[in-house]
Design a protein around this motif. Structure first.
Motif, PDB file in Angstrom:
ATOM      1  N   LEU A  90      59.071  -0.231  41.706  1.00 13.73           N
ATOM      2  CA  LEU A  90      59.653   0.715  43.008  1.00 13.73           C
ATOM      3  C   LEU A  90      61.116   0.386  43.141  1.00 13.73           C
ATOM      4  O   LEU A  90      61.616   1.143  43.827  1.00 13.73           O
ATOM      5  CB  LEU A  90      58.759   0.352  44.286  1.00 13.73           C
ATOM      6  N   THR A 108      63.482   2.928  42.952  1.00  9.38           N
ATOM      7  CA  THR A 108      63.543   3.984  41.888  1.00  9.38           C
ATOM      8  C   THR A 108      62.804   5.203  42.600  1.00  9.38           C
ATOM      9  O   THR A 108      62.584   5.347  43.741  1.00  9.38           O
ATOM     10  CB  THR A 108      62.437   3.390  40.871  1.00  9.38           C
ATOM     11  N   ARG A 110      60.074   6.471  41.914  1.00  9.08           N
ATOM     12  CA  ARG A 110      58.725   6.050  42.074  1.00  9.08           C
ATOM     13  C   ARG A 110      58.968   5.362  43.513  1.00  9.08           C
ATOM     14  O   ARG A 110      57.765   5.785  44.483  1.00  9.08           O
ATOM     15  CB  ARG A 110      57.982   5.187  41.203  1.00  9.08           C
ATOM     16  N   LYS A 113      59.278   7.945  46.249  1.00  8.60           N
ATOM     17  CA  LYS A 113      58.162   8.710  46.383  1.00  8.60           C
ATOM     18  C   LYS A 113      57.170   7.960  47.228  1.00  8.60           C
ATOM     19  O   LYS A 113      56.429   8.692  48.283  1.00  8.60           O
ATOM     20  CB  LYS A 113      57.388   9.257  45.024  1.00  8.60           C
TER      21      LYS A 113
END
Length: 167
Positions: A90, A108, A110, A113
């Motif tokens: 993350l 990141t 990810r 998100k």
């Protein structure tokens, strides 16, 4: 004529003050626990990790020491949170260009998100609610909790451990 529900209310015996306060603490802690569970179910990481991730996302390039100060936790707590976020992919850490010992953290794709899925408030339910209270209420609450902490003979170092963390 009073209904039986009205009569029960009128004749109800109030709980003793200690029991009433205990129920209020239960309400607070159960609300916090429910929010943590919601975060973990939705995002897959702890509420403390989401808070740390939100700080990294809001402050690209932040160091672990700065993160600890922003979250008002011990540096070792922040390091443990960062380690978990790194392991989950993350956040990433980058060495500083001028000082190679310095670590700069970035969320990141990810991680971003995951943050978008996380239920608000990202800082946690209790810190968010406390920030919305007026100064007089916070000062009174601080004094009263200080008395309670003395009665509990609680370890003051526990103030640097996040609720719901594994430390």
């Amino acid at each position: 004529m009073a209904t039986s529900a009205t009569a029960r209310k009128a004749g109800a015996v109030r709980a003793d003050p200690a029991s009433q306060v205990l129920r209020r603490f239960r309400t607070v802690f159960n609300a916090v626990r429910s929010h943590f569970r919601s975060i973990e179910t939705t995002v897959g990481v702890s509420g403390a990790q989401v808070w740390a991730l939100s700080q990294v996302a809001s402050n690209p390039g932040i160091g672990v020491g700065q993160l600890a100060r922003k979250m008002d936790v011990h540096q070792s707590t922040a390091s443990n949170l960062v380690r978990a976020l790194l392991d989950a992919g993350l956040v990433v850490s980058e060495k500083g260009e001028t000082d190679r010992r310095a670590v700069h953290l970035r969320a990141t794709a990810r991680g971003l998100k995951a943050l978008n899925k996380a239920p608000a408030p990202l800082t946690g339910l209790l810190p968010d609610a406390l920030r919305r209270l007026d100064d007089a209420t916070l000062q009174r609450l601080d004094r009263d909790l200080e008395k309670l902490i003395r009665e509990l003979k609680a370890d003051p170092a526990m103030a640097n451990v996040l609720i719901g963390s594994d430390e």
